[in-house]
Motif scaffolding. Structure first.
Motif, PDB file in Angstrom:
ATOM      1  N   GLN A 182       0.838  -1.197   0.000  1.00 38.51           N
ATOM      2  CA  GLN A 182       0.000   0.000   0.000  1.00 38.51           C
ATOM      3  C   GLN A 182       0.881   1.258   0.000  1.00 38.51           C
ATOM      4  O   GLN A 182       0.588   2.248  -0.680  1.00 38.51           O
ATOM      5  CB  GLN A 182      -0.932  -0.013   1.224  1.00 38.51           C
ATOM      6  N   ASP A 196       0.922   4.222  -2.784  1.00 35.06           N
ATOM      7  CA  ASP A 196       0.647   5.625  -2.415  1.00 35.06           C
ATOM      8  C   ASP A 196       1.712   6.589  -2.930  1.00 35.06           C
ATOM      9  O   ASP A 196       1.475   7.804  -3.049  1.00 35.06           O
ATOM     10  CB  ASP A 196       0.529   5.747  -0.888  1.00 35.06           C
ATOM     11  N   PHE A 218      -6.349   1.620  -8.891  1.00 36.99           N
ATOM     12  CA  PHE A 218      -7.419   0.957  -8.125  1.00 36.99           C
ATOM     13  C   PHE A 218      -7.462  -0.515  -8.527  1.00 36.99           C
ATOM     14  O   PHE A 218      -6.910  -0.889  -9.585  1.00 36.99           O
ATOM     15  CB  PHE A 218      -8.768   1.629  -8.379  1.00 36.99           C
ATOM     16  N   GLY A 246      -9.330  -1.930  -3.212  1.00 35.05           N
ATOM     17  CA  GLY A 246      -8.262  -1.061  -2.744  1.00 35.05           C
ATOM     18  C   GLY A 246      -7.950   0.036  -3.775  1.00 35.05           C
ATOM     19  O   GLY A 246      -8.384  -0.018  -4.928  1.00 35.05           O
ATOM     20  N   CYS A 247      -7.165   1.037  -3.304  1.00 29.52           N
ATOM     21  CA  CYS A 247      -6.721   2.149  -4.202  1.00 29.52           C
ATOM     22  C   CYS A 247      -5.573   2.893  -3.549  1.00 29.52           C
ATOM     23  O   CYS A 247      -5.282   2.692  -2.362  1.00 29.52           O
ATOM     24  CB  CYS A 247      -7.888   3.080  -4.487  1.00 29.52           C
ATOM     25  N   LYS A 300      -3.542   6.807  -2.799  1.00 25.57           N
ATOM     26  CA  LYS A 300      -3.981   8.154  -2.424  1.00 25.57           C
ATOM     27  C   LYS A 300      -4.295   9.014  -3.655  1.00 25.57           C
ATOM     28  O   LYS A 300      -5.153   9.880  -3.611  1.00 25.57           O
ATOM     29  CB  LYS A 300      -2.900   8.831  -1.580  1.00 25.57           C
ATOM     30  N   GLU A 335      -7.820   8.473  -4.469  1.00 24.49           N
ATOM     31  CA  GLU A 335      -8.703   9.177  -3.538  1.00 24.49           C
ATOM     32  C   GLU A 335      -8.806  10.651  -3.950  1.00 24.49           C
ATOM     33  O   GLU A 335      -9.897  11.243  -3.951  1.00 24.49           O
ATOM     34  CB  GLU A 335      -8.141   9.071  -2.114  1.00 24.49           C
ATOM     35  N   SER A 362     -12.471   9.711   0.454  1.00 25.94           N
ATOM     36  CA  SER A 362     -11.520   8.931   1.254  1.00 25.94           C
ATOM     37  C   SER A 362     -11.629   7.455   0.877  1.00 25.94           C
ATOM     38  O   SER A 362     -12.575   7.038   0.213  1.00 25.94           O
ATOM     39  CB  SER A 362     -11.810   9.114   2.752  1.00 25.94           C
ATOM     40  N   LYS A 363     -10.608   6.696   1.315  1.00 29.91           N
ATOM     41  CA  LYS A 363     -10.592   5.264   0.999  1.00 29.91           C
ATOM     42  C   LYS A 363     -11.820   4.551   1.578  1.00 29.91           C
ATOM     43  O   LYS A 363     -12.389   3.663   0.949  1.00 29.91           O
ATOM     44  CB  LYS A 363      -9.294   4.639   1.531  1.00 29.91           C
ATOM     45  N   LEU A 380     -13.950   1.918  -0.808  1.00 31.52           N
ATOM     46  CA  LEU A 380     -13.840   0.473  -0.706  1.00 31.52           C
ATOM     47  C   LEU A 380     -15.217  -0.184  -0.465  1.00 31.52           C
ATOM     48  O   LEU A 380     -16.056   0.310   0.284  1.00 31.52           O
ATOM     49  CB  LEU A 380     -12.899   0.088   0.434  1.00 31.52           C
TER      50      LEU A 380
END
Length: 677
Positions: free
Chosen positions: A14, A18, A25, A35-36, A38, A41, A47-48, A52
């Protein structure tokens, strides 16, 4: 423990995601976000936790979201790994979403991974590239030359340009073919010599005759290798230009240049072209000859000022500056140096050649050797001065002859006048002597009559007394006593006058006799002075007294008439100088003679106006005079100087002070040498 490592690995993955600036994504096989990073986002401004477990429809409810969702369903339904690229615009930016499915361990589709890239600049560059390609295509097709490309085998891969179009050569006709139809007879040289050099990496330019397909034109061919991305030669590009007219113009220019070069080289003047700093660019044969160079190339690049004598280089630089300042050619004379020693005098004419902006770019210097000309001018100048001197001498001689004729005439006239006066003077002197004798006789008788009268007075006779009274009355009336006393003085004065007239006649006769002489003879200077004073008396009697201090000097060998002329000149000048002083009292002319060594001297001084300092050196020059116009010819003292110095080998010395007077001293040898005679 294994579970902890998996969590730790997921956290590490992660963190890596980031740090990536592109939004990333990944989803499960139902389209829900697992998941993704920043960046993703930030892209959705969520926001995550808000992303999700949701699908695109939950995040993007617009038609665009429905379209993305349907694409996800289609992609996941394929049952295999597949990629899908989607281009869309958001906030005026062009974006590309790349989606890829991934498989589970059992081979089923597990979900998809997506990356969003900003391709705005890429699209802009692609657009610019397309536009540039279009412009290049237009440029290539509109260019007047012939452009072609060849592969490594020499076959044509492209054919462009207006020249080919006008000649009727079509691109399609030559694709895959060699250019033997284009080059015709010159193709063999191209294939054998030129093409291999280009394939070896050389740029080649040459001229050749093209075939009938291109109108048989003379062409300039430029060939260069084409490199691929690996910097390997992949082909050849060539440009052909029609230079037929150019060749004709160049040939004409060469002929014209040769003609003008011939003219420039055959001109008798040296021609040197320099740049603005004086560096030599072009010279002709004559300039090399003048400066004694064996070859024109030896002069090229030299500074023109180095061809000028060192002390005159600044003046030459000044000539260049004057050309710029005045805007026209300037001429001056300089001493120029020769390459192997020596120099020559040259007339240099310098002019400027202007550039397009009107600023001086070159200087043209034309040299003309005037050494011999100047030498001839000096000779002519000398001859001219001699001629002027001779003419002046002739003028003086002419005036002298006229003066001598006048003096000779005056002498003859004086002789005639003396003769005419002398005859009646003889009668007068003879009659005067007789008259004086007669008067003495009458005086004796009158005395006797007086004695008789005295005796008669003592006799007492009325008749005698009356007679005596009448006689006394008559004597008283006639002033007999005064007449008897005065008659002696009258006779004395008359005698003095007759003697003076006699002297004048004698002086005139002597002056006239000597004036006829032209040869050296024995001459009495004192007697010459006396005779000259007789002639000049009328000129002097109202302005000056003459004081004679004539010493005991011997006779000299001289031309008497010439010396008399000098004496008369100086004495008359002295009288005129006294008159110019304009004083009431009579001036003084003092004449002194004496002997010293082998010379006799005659000093003639006056108390006249004197001679100014600046005129003393010129006083003996012909035609120079300080007298008012009409009162002098300026030849008297010039002739006098010639007579004393040149003819009699003596000296004439001047001493004068303004306001006090002048002294002339004549120094004459007693005897002349045989050479002078």
């Amino acid at each position: 423990m294994a579970e902890a490592k998996t969590i730790e690995g997921s956290d590490f993955l992660q963190k890596i995601l980031d740090t990536i600036s592109q939004p990333i994504f990944f989803k499960d096989n139902t389209g829900k976000y697992l998941g993704c990073n920043k960046a993703f986002e930030k892209f959705h401004e969520l926001s995550k936790h808000e992303i999700l477990g949701k699908t695109i429809l939950d995040i993007e409810s617009s038609k665009l979201g429905q379209m993305y969702y349907q694409q996800d369903v289609d992609l996941l339904s394929k049952g295999e790994v597949e990629r899908r690229d989607i281009v869309f615009i958001k906030n005026d930016r062009v974006l590309m979403m790349n989606k890829n499915t991934y498989l589970n361990t059992d081979g089923s589709v597990g979900g998809l991974v997506g990356v969003i890239n900003d391709i705005t600049e890429l699209k802009e560059n692609q657009q610019q590239l397309r536009e540039s390609q279009e412009q290049l295509k237009v440029l290539i097709t509109s260019i007047q030359d012939m452009i072609f490309t060849l592969n490594l085998e020499g076959c044509c891969t492209g054919f462009y340009g207006q020249w080919a179009t006008k000649a009727g050569v079509l691109d399609a006709e030559y694709i895959g073919e060699t250019l033997h139809h284009i080059f015709a007879d010159s193709y063999e040289e191209f294939e054998r010599d030129i093409f291999p050099k280009v394939l070896a990496g050389q740029d080649v330019m040459y001229e050749c005759q093209l075939g009938s397909a291109m109108g048989g034109k003379q062409a300039q061919i430029s060939l260069s290798p084409i490199y691929n991305e690996n910097h390997q030669i992949a082909g050849v590009v060539g440009v052909g230009r029609d230079v037929t007219v150019q060749q004709m113009v160049l040939e004409a220019l060469r002929e014209s240049e040769n003609m003008y070069r011939g003219l420039v080289d055959t001109t008798p003047y040296g021609i040197i072209l320099t740049d603005i700093s004086g560096r030599i660019q072009i010279v002709n044969q004559q300039s090399a000859f003048l400066h004694n160079f064996d070859d024109l190339e030896e002069m090229m690049g030299k500074n023109f000022f180095s061809l000028v004598e060192l002390e005159e280089q600044k003046r030459m630089q000044g000539l260049f500056s004057k050309v710029i300042e005045k805007g026209k050619a300037q001429k001056a004379e300089f001493s120029l140096v020769k390459h192997k020693g020596g120099s020559f005098l040259s007339e240099v004419i310098t002019s400027s050649v202007l550039d397009a902006q009107g600023n001086p770019k070159f200087f043209i210097n034309v040299e003309r050797d005037i050494t011999e000309e100047k030498s001839m001018q000096e000779v002519l100048k000398g001859k001219n001065e001699e001629l002027h001197f001779t003419i002046a001498q002739l003028k003086v001689a002419q005036v002298k002859l006229v003066q001598q004729e006048k003096l000779a005439g005056i002498g003859q006239l004086a002789a005639g006048v003396a003769h005419e006066i002398n005859n009646p003077l003889g009668f007068v002197i003879s009659n005067y002597s007789t008259l004086k004798n007669y008067v003495e006789r009458l005086r004796t008788i009158i005395q006797e009559y007086s004695n008789i009268k005295t005796v008669a007075e003592k006799i007492n006779d009325p008749h005698l007394t009356e007679f005596v009274a009448k006689m006394n009355q008559l004597e008283k009336e006639k002033k007999i006593s005064f007449v008897l006393e005065d008659i002696q003085d009258l006779f004395k004065e008359s005698n003095d006058g007759l003697e003076r007239v006699g002297k004048i006649v004698t002086g005139l006769r002597n002056f006239a006799r000597i004036d006829q002489e032209t040869d050296f003879q024995e001459y009495d200077l004192n007697e010459g002075i006396k005779n000259t004073l007789v002639v000049a008396r009328n000129e002097l009697k109202y302005c000056a007294n003459v004081e004679e201090n004539l010493g005991d000097i011997p006779c000299i060998e001289a031309v008497g008439s010439h010396i008399n002329q000098v004496l008369l000149n100086i004495i008359v000048n002295a009288g005129q100088a006294i008159k110019q002083k304009q004083v009431e009292a009579l001036g003084l002319i003092r004449i002194t003679t004496y002997t010293f060594g082998e010379f006799v001297y005659c000093e003639i001084s006056d108390d006249g106006v004197g001679i100014a300092e600046e005129n003393k050196e010129k006083i003996f020059e012909a035609f120079f005079t300080t007298k008012p116009i009409g009162q002098g010819t300026g030849l008297g003292l010039s002739i006098s100087h010639d007579i004393i110095v040149n003819k009699h080998h003596g000296e004439i010395i001047l001493d004068s002070t303004v306001g006090i007077g002048t002294v002339f001293i004549m120094k004459l040898p007693i005897q002349q040498t045989k050479q002078s005679l």
